[in-house]
Design a protein around this motif. Structure first.
Motif, PDB file in Angstrom:
ATOM      1  N   LEU A 151       0.797  -1.225   0.000  1.00 37.27           N
ATOM      2  CA  LEU A 151       0.000   0.000   0.000  1.00 37.27           C
ATOM      3  C   LEU A 151       0.836   1.285   0.000  1.00 37.27           C
ATOM      4  CD1 LEU A 151      -2.966  -0.962   2.362  1.00 37.27           C
ATOM      5  CD2 LEU A 151      -2.897  -0.945  -0.139  1.00 37.27           C
ATOM      6  N   PRO A 152       1.914   1.392   0.811  1.00 36.53           N
ATOM      7  CA  PRO A 152       2.726   2.612   0.732  1.00 36.53           C
ATOM      8  C   PRO A 152       3.329   2.836  -0.651  1.00 36.53           C
ATOM      9  CG  PRO A 152       3.233   1.388   2.733  1.00 36.53           C
ATOM     10  CD  PRO A 152       2.389   0.493   1.884  1.00 36.53           C
ATOM     11  N   LEU A 153       3.817   1.750  -1.261  1.00 31.53           N
ATOM     12  CA  LEU A 153       4.415   1.869  -2.586  1.00 31.53           C
ATOM     13  C   LEU A 153       3.352   2.145  -3.645  1.00 31.53           C
ATOM     14  CD1 LEU A 153       7.072   1.764  -4.092  1.00 31.53           C
ATOM     15  CD2 LEU A 153       6.775  -0.710  -4.348  1.00 31.53           C
ATOM     16  N   ALA A 155       0.602   3.844  -3.188  1.00 31.96           N
ATOM     17  CA  ALA A 155       0.230   5.257  -3.050  1.00 31.96           C
ATOM     18  C   ALA A 155       1.276   6.151  -3.705  1.00 31.96           C
ATOM     19  CB  ALA A 155       0.064   5.617  -1.578  1.00 31.96           C
ATOM     20  N   ALA A 156       2.555   5.827  -3.486  1.00 29.74           N
ATOM     21  CA  ALA A 156       3.635   6.629  -4.065  1.00 29.74           C
ATOM     22  C   ALA A 156       3.649   6.523  -5.586  1.00 29.74           C
ATOM     23  CB  ALA A 156       4.980   6.184  -3.494  1.00 29.74           C
ATOM     24  N   THR A 157       3.434   5.327  -6.119  1.00 32.08           N
ATOM     25  CA  THR A 157       3.458   5.148  -7.571  1.00 32.08           C
ATOM     26  C   THR A 157       2.216   5.724  -8.236  1.00 32.08           C
ATOM     27  OG1 THR A 157       2.619   2.879  -7.228  1.00 32.08           O
ATOM     28  CG2 THR A 157       4.988   3.148  -7.566  1.00 32.08           C
ATOM     29  N   LEU A 158       1.132   5.841  -7.507  1.00 29.04           N
ATOM     30  CA  LEU A 158      -0.053   6.502  -8.059  1.00 29.04           C
ATOM     31  C   LEU A 158       0.266   7.962  -8.370  1.00 29.04           C
ATOM     32  CD1 LEU A 158      -3.083   6.527  -8.763  1.00 29.04           C
ATOM     33  CD2 LEU A 158      -3.535   7.098  -6.360  1.00 29.04           C
ATOM     34  N   VAL A 159       0.886   8.633  -7.413  1.00 29.28           N
ATOM     35  CA  VAL A 159       1.250  10.043  -7.602  1.00 29.28           C
ATOM     36  C   VAL A 159       2.328  10.177  -8.674  1.00 29.28           C
ATOM     37  CG1 VAL A 159       2.210  12.101  -6.506  1.00 29.28           C
ATOM     38  CG2 VAL A 159       0.614  10.631  -5.246  1.00 29.28           C
TER      39      VAL A 159
END
Length: 216
Positions: A151-153, A155-159
């Motif tokens: 989930l953290p990755l 979220a970061a890759t979405l942005v």
């Protein structure tokens, strides 16, 4: 109900094939994944090259290279600020497998991720949908979803997926974007606790993660 255009049907088939292959490999156990990963990458490369695009169209030529170079110092400044914040918060830690071979291999992989994002998925979605904003959003969502269940990755890759698509549309060059993603990924790896991102693993590898000590 109108029938889909031949190009749209081909684009849809290629999207399903490419994304299906990637997700399938991501969720394989480690041993078959090592064998199937190069095959999946070659298959997606073959699909892109089958349309005979030029180097500039792919973002692998000189077009937009110099104007896009500002991205790298901007990412360096962001990374330095992130390292400072992580140190203050106590989450800064050594990089897992911080040797040159591992770092160089990871950077090459991020360059190929940008190739998949901007040369495989975004052009096909653009031809099918037409609207750039919607296409960018869907491309970023697909990019993020491929990083689940991390989930953290995700979220970061979405942005970053949305940002890199917009930057590619403007400069049409992959080199700065690939290097920038490599720097951001390494920064993410040392600033966010391994307990959260599991050495940046995704798919089955994320679920089977067992904490290990970093090597220098």
């Amino acid at each position: 109900m109108s029938r889909p255009e031949p190009g749209s049907a081909r684009d849809l088939a290629e999207l399903i094939l490419g994304y299906g292959l990637i997700v399938f490999v991501i969720w394989m156990p480690e041993f078959p994944q090592r064998i199937l990963s190069p095959l999946a990458l070659l298959a997606t490369l073959a699909v892109v090259l089958a349309r005979r695009p030029g180097l500039d169209e792919l973002g692998l030529g000189r077009r937009g290279l110099v104007p896009s170079l500002w991205i790298l110092p901007a990412v360096v400044v962001f990374a330095i600020a992130s390292l400072f914040v992580a140190k203050q918060l106590g989450t800064l830690h050594p990089l897992y497998k911080g040797d040159f071979e591992h770092v160089a291999g990871y950077t090459l992989w991020t360059l190929y991720q940008q190739f998949l994002l901007n040369d495989y998925f975004m052009p096909r979605l653009t031809r099918m949908i037409g609207k750039k904003a919607i296409t960018t959003g869907i491309t970023a969502l697909l990019f993020a979803a491929a990083h689940l269940p991390n989930l953290p990755l995700a979220a970061a890759t979405l942005v970053w997926g949305a940002v890199s698509c917009m930057l590619f549309r403007r400069y049409r060059n992959l080199y700065a974007l690939g290097l920038a993603q490599g720097l951001l990924g390494l920064c993410f790896a040392v600033c966010i606790p391994d307990a959260l991102h599991h050495h940046l693993r995704v798919g089955l590898g994320y679920l089977r993660y067992r904490g290990t000590q970093p090597t220098r």
